[in-house]
Motif scaffolding. Sequence first.
Motif, PDB file in Angstrom:
ATOM      1  N   LEU A  97      -0.090  -1.533   6.070  1.00 33.82           N
ATOM      2  CA  LEU A  97       0.266  -0.814   4.849  1.00 33.82           C
ATOM      3  C   LEU A  97       1.780  -0.714   4.767  1.00 33.82           C
ATOM      4  CD1 LEU A  97      -2.366   2.072   5.123  1.00 33.82           C
ATOM      5  CD2 LEU A  97      -2.612  -0.120   3.971  1.00 33.82           C
ATOM      6  N   GLN A  98       2.369  -1.559   3.936  1.00 31.07           N
ATOM      7  CA  GLN A  98       3.828  -1.576   3.814  1.00 31.07           C
ATOM      8  C   GLN A  98       4.287  -0.662   2.683  1.00 31.07           C
ATOM      9  OE1 GLN A  98       3.743  -5.829   3.324  1.00 31.07           O
ATOM     10  NE2 GLN A  98       4.705  -6.100   5.323  1.00 31.07           N
ATOM     11  N   GLY A  99       3.369  -0.029   2.041  1.00 27.93           N
ATOM     12  CA  GLY A  99       3.624   0.886   0.933  1.00 27.93           C
ATOM     13  C   GLY A  99       2.276   1.400   0.469  1.00 27.93           C
ATOM     14  N   ASP A 100       2.243   2.077  -0.670  1.00 23.70           N
ATOM     15  CA  ASP A 100       0.967   2.640  -1.092  1.00 23.70           C
ATOM     16  C   ASP A 100       0.341   1.894  -2.264  1.00 23.70           C
ATOM     17  OD1 ASP A 100       2.829   3.466  -2.902  1.00 23.70           O
ATOM     18  OD2 ASP A 100       2.508   5.591  -2.601  1.00 23.70           O
ATOM     19  N   HIS A 101       0.845   0.731  -2.606  1.00 24.32           N
ATOM     20  CA  HIS A 101       0.241  -0.093  -3.654  1.00 24.32           C
ATOM     21  C   HIS A 101      -0.447  -1.277  -2.995  1.00 24.32           C
ATOM     22  CE1 HIS A 101      -0.130  -2.891  -7.005  1.00 24.32           C
ATOM     23  NE2 HIS A 101      -0.125  -1.813  -7.755  1.00 24.32           N
ATOM     24  N   PRO A 102      -1.636  -1.662  -3.482  1.00 27.05           N
ATOM     25  CA  PRO A 102      -2.358  -2.775  -2.843  1.00 27.05           C
ATOM     26  C   PRO A 102      -1.558  -4.072  -2.714  1.00 27.05           C
ATOM     27  CG  PRO A 102      -3.786  -1.632  -4.380  1.00 27.05           C
ATOM     28  CD  PRO A 102      -2.412  -1.044  -4.551  1.00 27.05           C
ATOM     29  N   MET A 103      -0.571  -4.280  -3.559  1.00 21.56           N
ATOM     30  CA  MET A 103       0.257  -5.483  -3.463  1.00 21.56           C
ATOM     31  C   MET A 103       1.131  -5.465  -2.209  1.00 21.56           C
ATOM     32  SD  MET A 103      -0.685  -7.280  -5.977  1.00 21.56           S
ATOM     33  CE  MET A 103       0.544  -8.560  -6.017  1.00 21.56           C
ATOM     34  N   LEU A 104       1.266  -4.306  -1.584  1.00 24.14           N
ATOM     35  CA  LEU A 104       2.124  -4.176  -0.407  1.00 24.14           C
ATOM     36  C   LEU A 104       1.336  -4.177   0.897  1.00 24.14           C
ATOM     37  CD1 LEU A 104       4.550  -1.451  -1.792  1.00 24.14           C
ATOM     38  CD2 LEU A 104       4.975  -3.894  -1.582  1.00 24.14           C
ATOM     39  N   PHE A 105       0.064  -4.569   0.831  1.00 18.72           N
ATOM     40  CA  PHE A 105      -0.749  -4.646   2.040  1.00 18.72           C
ATOM     41  C   PHE A 105      -0.694  -6.070   2.578  1.00 18.72           C
ATOM     42  CE2 PHE A 105      -1.604  -0.640   0.855  1.00 18.72           C
ATOM     43  CZ  PHE A 105      -2.853  -0.259   0.427  1.00 18.72           C
ATOM     44  N   LYS A 106      -0.660  -6.199   3.884  1.00 13.12           N
ATOM     45  CA  LYS A 106      -0.594  -7.518   4.516  1.00 13.12           C
ATOM     46  C   LYS A 106      -1.740  -7.636   5.511  1.00 13.12           C
ATOM     47  CE  LYS A 106       2.852  -8.648   7.417  1.00 13.12           C
ATOM     48  NZ  LYS A 106       4.201  -8.934   7.847  1.00 13.12           N
TER      49      LYS A 106
END
Length: 183
Positions: A97-106
């Motif tokens: 989790l690189q942030g709280d938006h799904p686009m920021l998940f790796k």
Amino acid sequence: FQVNPTDLGIKADVSKILKEAHKEGARGRITKTRNDLFGHGYVREEKAYESAYNQCYPHVSRIEKILSPLMTAITLCQMGKRSDKEGGMTCVEYQELQGDHPMLFKQKKDTVPTAKITKPLIEGRVYAQTPNGEFHDLHDSFVRQQCNKCQHVRLLISDGNYYFNNYEGLRFPKDSQAKLQSR
């Protein structure tokens, strides 16, 4: 955190860091600006938000610097599948989790020594992975589920009594989330 910071390998005083970040946010009037304008980063190009963005940006940068001892010590991840392998190793799949938006998940897949998994890993829960590869359950502090205000799946932060949806800027009591899930 509702987990012992020393368990995560964080040597800094977490309480002091969070208080300092809060003070910087108050100095920059970030929450007030956010609540008054209800603006997201993607509308920054609009002139109505440009001035507020420029005013808040230095404060946000300082907050990021203040929080860096915490963020560099751990990696937040949502647990996926786990399978045991021979030789004392466990294969773990998770979303970083690189942030709280799904686009920021790796998506990540890692093999770690089974000895570093001291408690069962539960699929869907949020964990902190420390630099030494250990996973620590942060379930009471972070959950990734549907926000009962905007109905989107988000990373929700809890202080024990409330959930905060940082992406949308929404806050609501934890017990209201439980009522929503029981429907």
